[in-house]
Scaffold this active site. Structure first.
Site, PDB file in Angstrom:
ATOM      1  CG  ASP A  11     -39.389  30.186  52.812  1.00 59.64           C
ATOM      2  OD1 ASP A  11     -38.322  30.175  53.479  1.00 59.64           O
ATOM      3  OD2 ASP A  11     -39.661  31.105  52.013  1.00 59.64           O
ATOM      4  CG  HIS A  58     -34.645  36.169  62.925  1.00 61.30           C
ATOM      5  ND1 HIS A  58     -33.558  35.327  63.023  1.00 61.30           N
ATOM      6  CD2 HIS A  58     -34.179  37.344  62.448  1.00 61.30           C
ATOM      7  CE1 HIS A  58     -32.480  35.974  62.618  1.00 61.30           C
ATOM      8  NE2 HIS A  58     -32.815  37.186  62.268  1.00 61.30           N
ATOM      9  CG  ASP A 118     -33.471  33.325  60.083  1.00 62.23           C
ATOM     10  OD1 ASP A 118     -34.227  32.607  60.754  1.00 62.23           O
ATOM     11  OD2 ASP A 118     -32.266  33.489  60.363  1.00 62.23           O
TER      12      ASP A 118
HETATM   13  C1  GRF Z   1     -34.671  34.017  70.826  1.00 62.42           C
HETATM   14  O1  GRF Z   1     -33.985  35.240  70.782  1.00 62.42           O
HETATM   15  C2  GRF Z   1     -35.276  33.703  69.493  1.00 62.42           C
HETATM   16  O2  GRF Z   1     -35.701  34.834  68.792  1.00 62.42           O
HETATM   17  C3  GRF Z   1     -34.150  33.031  68.766  1.00 62.42           C
HETATM   18  O3  GRF Z   1     -33.493  32.268  69.741  1.00 62.42           O
HETATM   19  C4  GRF Z   1     -33.732  32.829  71.034  1.00 62.42           C
HETATM   20  C5  GRF Z   1     -34.333  31.760  71.869  1.00 62.42           C
HETATM   21  O4  GRF Z   1     -34.516  32.146  73.204  1.00 62.42           O
HETATM   22  N1  GRF Z   1     -34.661  32.264  67.651  1.00 62.42           N
HETATM   23  P1  GRF Z   1     -35.424  31.277  74.161  1.00 62.42           P
HETATM   24  O5  GRF Z   1     -34.847  29.868  74.162  1.00 62.42           O
HETATM   25  O6  GRF Z   1     -36.823  31.294  73.632  1.00 62.42           O
HETATM   26  O7  GRF Z   1     -35.313  31.919  75.507  1.00 62.42           O
END
Ligand code: GRF
Length: 220
Positions: free
Chosen positions: A141, A109, A145
């Protein structure tokens, strides 16, 4: 060596970081399957190019979220997956997958949880005027997030940053953070105690790990 699956919906830059780390032997895992709910997601092409088996299960083809997750679970079981990484997988999971992979299901995240859960969090961080944000890898979970935190990286905001600038800076650290967290999980060095993860590593290893996860300003 653990069998790893990666779930994606889009660009897949975190998937690429994870695959690279596994290919280089930095993480004791092999990616046995990439699953996407979005046909034509760029991540699928890249996984295919690297010879990773891919499967597309469009969520619109299934009457309920549970049916969709059951189909994914069947493919994960078939591939004998030990650990699942969500990497830009833009679907909420039902308890079906969460229960089946309890403490073996990771998400990344782009904020320092528990601050800024949800979507568009880099924009929210800029708008809120925080001085630091970052990224979090956590176990999944039942809440969005929310699960136990495995690792985090802290990224400063600079005057004049907009959403795009902050997103790009955080993304660089996501690509360091996710392989480091997957390594700990594959090595079975994460002990879940309530909502906390205890890491079975020495103080020195922890210090070195933190060092690789700190933004020293060179990404400005
Ligand atoms: C990333 O910023 C990740 O943290 C979030 O979605 C984005 C995905 O980017 N969950 P990618 O597809 O890995 O380039």
């Amino acid at each position: 060596m653990k069998n790893v699956a990666i779930l994606v919906s889009g660009r897949g830059s975190n998937m690429v970081a994870l695959l690279g780390a596994m290919e280089r032997g930095e993480v004791p895992g092999r990616c046995v399957l990439v699953v996407s709910n979005v046909p034509g997601a760029p991540a699928l092409e890249e996984a295919g190019r690297r010879g990773i088996p891919t499967v597309v299960l469009p969520h619109g083809d299934f009457p309920t979220r549970e049916d969709h997750d059951s189909a994914i679970l069947a493919r994960l079981m078939e591939a004998q997956v030990d650990v699942v990484c969500l990497a830009g997988y833009m679907r909420l999971l039902s308890p079906i997958l969460i229960h089946a992979f309890r403490n073996r299901l990771l998400n990344i995240h782009p904020a320092l949880l528990p601050a800024f859960p949800g979507l568009h969090v880099q924009r929210k961080a800029v708008e809120h005027g925080v001085r630091f944000s970052g990224c979090t890898v956590h176990l999944v979970d039942e809440e969005v997030d929310h699960g136990p935190i495995v690792l985090q990286a802290v990224v400063p905001l600079w005057p004049g940053d907009d959403e795009a600038a902050l997103s790009a800076r955080i993304l660089k650290f996501e690509h360091r953070l996710y392989p480091a967290a997957l390594k700990l999980v594959c090595e079975e060095k994460c002990v879940v105690e309530g909502r906390r993860v205890r890491l079975l590593i020495s103080d020195e290893e922890y210090r070195n790990l933190l060092r690789t996860l700190m933004d020293t300003g060179e990404t400005r």
